[in-house]
Design an enzyme around this catalytic site. Structure first.
Site, PDB file in Angstrom:
ATOM      1  N   ASN A   1      62.983  40.119  44.669  1.00 51.98           N
ATOM      2  CA  ASN A   1      61.755  39.635  44.016  1.00 51.98           C
ATOM      3  C   ASN A   1      60.514  39.789  44.899  1.00 51.98           C
ATOM      4  O   ASN A   1      59.444  39.320  44.547  1.00 51.98           O
ATOM      5  CB  ASN A   1      61.927  38.173  43.563  1.00 51.98           C
ATOM      6  CG  ASN A   1      62.105  37.206  44.725  1.00 51.98           C
ATOM      7  OD1 ASN A   1      62.190  37.619  45.877  1.00 51.98           O
ATOM      8  ND2 ASN A   1      62.169  35.931  44.427  1.00 51.98           N
TER       9      ASN A   1
ATOM     10  N   TYR B   1      57.263  41.444  46.547  1.00 44.08           N
ATOM     11  CA  TYR B   1      56.265  42.356  45.986  1.00 44.08           C
ATOM     12  C   TYR B   1      54.952  42.271  46.736  1.00 44.08           C
ATOM     13  O   TYR B   1      54.714  41.342  47.524  1.00 44.08           O
ATOM     14  CB  TYR B   1      56.002  42.044  44.501  1.00 44.08           C
ATOM     15  CG  TYR B   1      55.501  40.635  44.260  1.00 44.08           C
ATOM     16  CD1 TYR B   1      54.180  40.275  44.553  1.00 44.08           C
ATOM     17  CD2 TYR B   1      56.330  39.656  43.742  1.00 44.08           C
ATOM     18  CE1 TYR B   1      53.715  38.985  44.333  1.00 44.08           C
ATOM     19  CE2 TYR B   1      55.884  38.365  43.521  1.00 44.08           C
ATOM     20  CZ  TYR B   1      54.577  38.040  43.831  1.00 44.08           C
ATOM     21  OH  TYR B   1      54.124  36.761  43.626  1.00 44.08           O
TER      22      TYR B   1
ATOM     23  N   HIS C   1      58.471  29.487  51.427  1.00 43.34           N
ATOM     24  CA  HIS C   1      59.308  28.916  50.359  1.00 43.34           C
ATOM     25  C   HIS C   1      60.668  28.432  50.814  1.00 43.34           C
ATOM     26  O   HIS C   1      61.299  27.638  50.127  1.00 43.34           O
ATOM     27  CB  HIS C   1      59.578  29.987  49.286  1.00 43.34           C
ATOM     28  CG  HIS C   1      58.386  30.386  48.537  1.00 43.34           C
ATOM     29  ND1 HIS C   1      58.242  31.625  47.972  1.00 43.34           N
ATOM     30  CD2 HIS C   1      57.262  29.710  48.260  1.00 43.34           C
ATOM     31  CE1 HIS C   1      57.081  31.683  47.362  1.00 43.34           C
ATOM     32  NE2 HIS C   1      56.465  30.550  47.521  1.00 43.34           N
ATOM     33  N   ASN C   2      61.166  28.986  51.911  1.00 43.94           N
ATOM     34  CA  ASN C   2      62.527  28.679  52.361  1.00 43.94           C
ATOM     35  C   ASN C   2      62.473  28.155  53.789  1.00 43.94           C
ATOM     36  O   ASN C   2      62.488  28.932  54.744  1.00 43.94           O
ATOM     37  CB  ASN C   2      63.403  29.946  52.328  1.00 43.94           C
ATOM     38  CG  ASN C   2      63.675  30.444  50.922  1.00 43.94           C
ATOM     39  OD1 ASN C   2      63.341  29.770  49.950  1.00 43.94           O
ATOM     40  ND2 ASN C   2      64.289  31.593  50.812  1.00 43.94           N
TER      41      ASN C   2
ATOM     42  N   GLY D   1      54.140  32.426  42.635  1.00 42.93           N
ATOM     43  CA  GLY D   1      54.242  33.830  42.233  1.00 42.93           C
ATOM     44  C   GLY D   1      55.033  33.968  40.949  1.00 42.93           C
ATOM     45  O   GLY D   1      56.119  33.408  40.824  1.00 42.93           O
TER      46      GLY D   1
ATOM     47  N   MET E   1      57.582  39.973  38.034  1.00 46.04           N
ATOM     48  CA  MET E   1      56.878  41.253  37.955  1.00 46.04           C
ATOM     49  C   MET E   1      56.180  41.422  36.598  1.00 46.04           C
ATOM     50  O   MET E   1      56.797  41.248  35.557  1.00 46.04           O
ATOM     51  CB  MET E   1      57.907  42.365  38.136  1.00 46.04           C
ATOM     52  CG  MET E   1      57.376  43.760  38.059  1.00 46.04           C
ATOM     53  SD  MET E   1      58.734  44.922  38.210  1.00 46.04           S
ATOM     54  CE  MET E   1      59.623  44.574  36.704  1.00 46.04           C
TER      55      MET E   1
ATOM     56  N   HIS F   1      57.872  27.180  43.268  1.00 45.50           N
ATOM     57  CA  HIS F   1      57.496  28.368  44.058  1.00 45.50           C
ATOM     58  C   HIS F   1      57.332  29.620  43.210  1.00 45.50           C
ATOM     59  O   HIS F   1      56.803  30.619  43.660  1.00 45.50           O
ATOM     60  CB  HIS F   1      58.515  28.613  45.164  1.00 45.50           C
ATOM     61  CG  HIS F   1      59.718  29.406  44.740  1.00 45.50           C
ATOM     62  ND1 HIS F   1      60.522  29.039  43.686  1.00 45.50           N
ATOM     63  CD2 HIS F   1      60.248  30.545  45.240  1.00 45.50           C
ATOM     64  CE1 HIS F   1      61.497  29.927  43.573  1.00 45.50           C
ATOM     65  NE2 HIS F   1      61.359  30.845  44.488  1.00 45.50           N
TER      66      HIS F   1
END
Length: 476
Positions: free
Chosen positions: A202, A204, A324-325, A373, A376, A399
């Site tokens: 994911n 980008y 995020h992690n 986010g 896509m 997130h």
DNA sequence: ATGTGC
């Protein structure tokens, strides 16, 4: 998920009372539709997390929660070292410190209309993307350790990115307590030529147009205006973080009995914060966090080079960079007592509200930008942290859109080429080395990001500020 | 997420 198993606390908050081995309740923030769509695995996983030693207050699931390894993605849990609290490699995830940064460009849609194709092609040529992609940098062992300690600050010292960027990155671009000596040679070897690369899945790089403002004062402060363009970069710590996650997961499973931990699920492998293994993991995880911050900083440099070439009038300035992690030490008041807790956020964004000392001075009165986010070809959102979130979910928010379908199922449902054509017809230029990768990331394989963001906003986790529409997407 | 996995 069966609603009958939950107690509804509000339109966007659902509770699971402690039962079985749970030490604290579990809380899911989502509207009714999102909860219904959620995998039963989220229920199972969040209740297992609530059973871990030293967990404080509750285990939380954000509106984008879905099935992950051990912890759900979209999971938040805080642990108290004084109460036997643990740190969990599965609670951080494999892609340590995966995150997003957004830069405003000062350009309008009209400014880039004549060069949109060229920008897409040049960005795709300049920023390596895909599984196993390598960049131009080569790090020897001395550079590697310096990067793992210095994060984005290291990158800026080496001429990648600008000093002003650092103010707009969590922990000012460099997490303290990184211990490269606890990062294996195998992990370092994998990273040797991967700095400045997007990766796959994911991840980008998008050129986006601001299409709507919901909160004018916050948008002004973040310098977001309708019709203007921003660049968002979503990536993480590549092979290094993955290797660290893999190695420590194994070690934590093996060491659990010696630590007196009876794991509710072996995927929840963890170690006491105060144990040698727990401390080694924290040191290695922080090094991987710095690797991700350095990676996003180097990519930012590459993006600026392309823009300087193609659209010389642009000036790309960082709005904010979120991870995020992560597992981070943060201060909270629990039952009237001030505590330093280890907050795990896996597929969840830190969302500090106004006044938080962890924010840069110029944003402290307004709150932290929270970047969500989308999948896509769909919208992304910028939110701002709230004071309420501090008590609601350890200052955390969603997130992204969150997967609704497995990669495998998505790759059998869509074709990459057709998707690229379809999105091009809608004005979204996709550039990717992998047709299958594109199919796996089909917008239809994700939840509706608008519903996710609205639920976070209604729950008070963060407040909507702006909506972004993609124009160009470089996909891993 | 990943020098991808059935």
């Amino acid at each position: 998920m069966d609603l009958a198993r939950l107690q509804q606390a509000s339109a966007v908050e659902w509770r699971i009372g402690p039962h079985g081995r749970m030490r604290v309740p579990a809380v899911i923030f989502a509207d009714e539709d999102l909860v219904r769509q959620m995998d039963d695995k989220v229920y199972e996983q969040i209740t297992h997390v609530a059973a871990l030693p030293g967990i404080v207050q509750a285990a939380y699931a954000m509106p984008d929660a879905h099935w992950g390894y051990g912890f759900p993605i979209g999971g938040v849990a805080a642990f108290d070292a004084d109460e036997g609290g643990v740190v969990s490699a599965g609670g951080v995830g494999f892609d340590i410190s995966c995150g997003v940064r957004t830069l405003h460009t000062g350009l309008t849609v009209a400014d880039i209309a004549p060069v949109k194709q060229k920008l897409a092609d040049r960005l795709f040529a300049s920023i390596p993307a895909g599984v196993g992609s390598s960049g131009k940098l080569r790090l020897n062992s001395v550079d590697m350790d310096a990067m793992l300690r210095g994060g984005a600050c290291w990158a800026v010292e080496r001429g990648y990115g600008s000093p002003a960027d650092l103010e707009r990155i969590e922990e000012r671009g460099c997490v303290a307590g990184a211990a490269p000596e606890h990062v294996s040679e195998a992990a370092k070897r994998r990273q040797r030529d991967e700095l400045g690369t997007l990766g796959s899945g994911n991840h980008y790089l998008e050129l986006q147009e601001v299409t709507q403002i919901y909160d004018v004062p916050a948008a002004d402060r973040f310098r977001l205006r309708v019709g203007e363009l921003v660049v968002s970069i979503h990536c993480g710590s590549r092979g290094l973080g993955h290797q660290i996650g893999t190695e420590f997961l194994k070690a934590m499973v093996l060491a659990a009995p010696a630590h007196g931990i009876d794991l509710p699920d072996r995927e929840l492998a963890c170690a006491p914060i105060d144990s040698a293994l727990g401390q080694s993991y924290l040191g290695a995880m922080r090094a991987a966090t710095n690797c991700a911050l350095a990676n996003r900083e180097v990519i930012t440099h590459l993006v600026r080079q392309v823009f300087a070439d193609v659209v010389p009038d642009s000036h790309l300035a960082l709005v904010y960079d979120v991870s995020h992690n992560t597992c981070k030490q943060e201060s909270y008041t629990v039952d009237g007592k001030a505590k330093r807790l280890y907050v795990h956020r896996k597929g969840a964004t830190r969302a500090f509200g106004p006044g938080h000392p962890g924010l840069p001075p110029e944003l402290r009165d307004i709150g932290q930008p929270v970047i969500v986010g989308g999948s896509m070809g769909t919208a992304s959102y910028i939110l701002v942290g709230t004071e309420a979130s501090h008590q609601l979910a350890f200052s955390s928010a969603c997130h992204g859109a969150g997967r609704a379908m497995s990669r495998h199922q998505a790759s059998r449902t869509w074709h990459g080429r057709a998707l690229v054509d379809e999105l091009a017809a809608q004005g979204v230029l996709i550039r990717s080395p992998s047709s299958r990768g594109v199919a796996e990331e089909a917008p239809g394989a994700y939840k509706d990001v608008r519903a996710v963001v609205d639920a976070a906003d209604r729950a008070g986790l963060a407040r909507k500020v702006a909506r972004l529409r993609p124009l160009v997407c470089i996909k891993g």
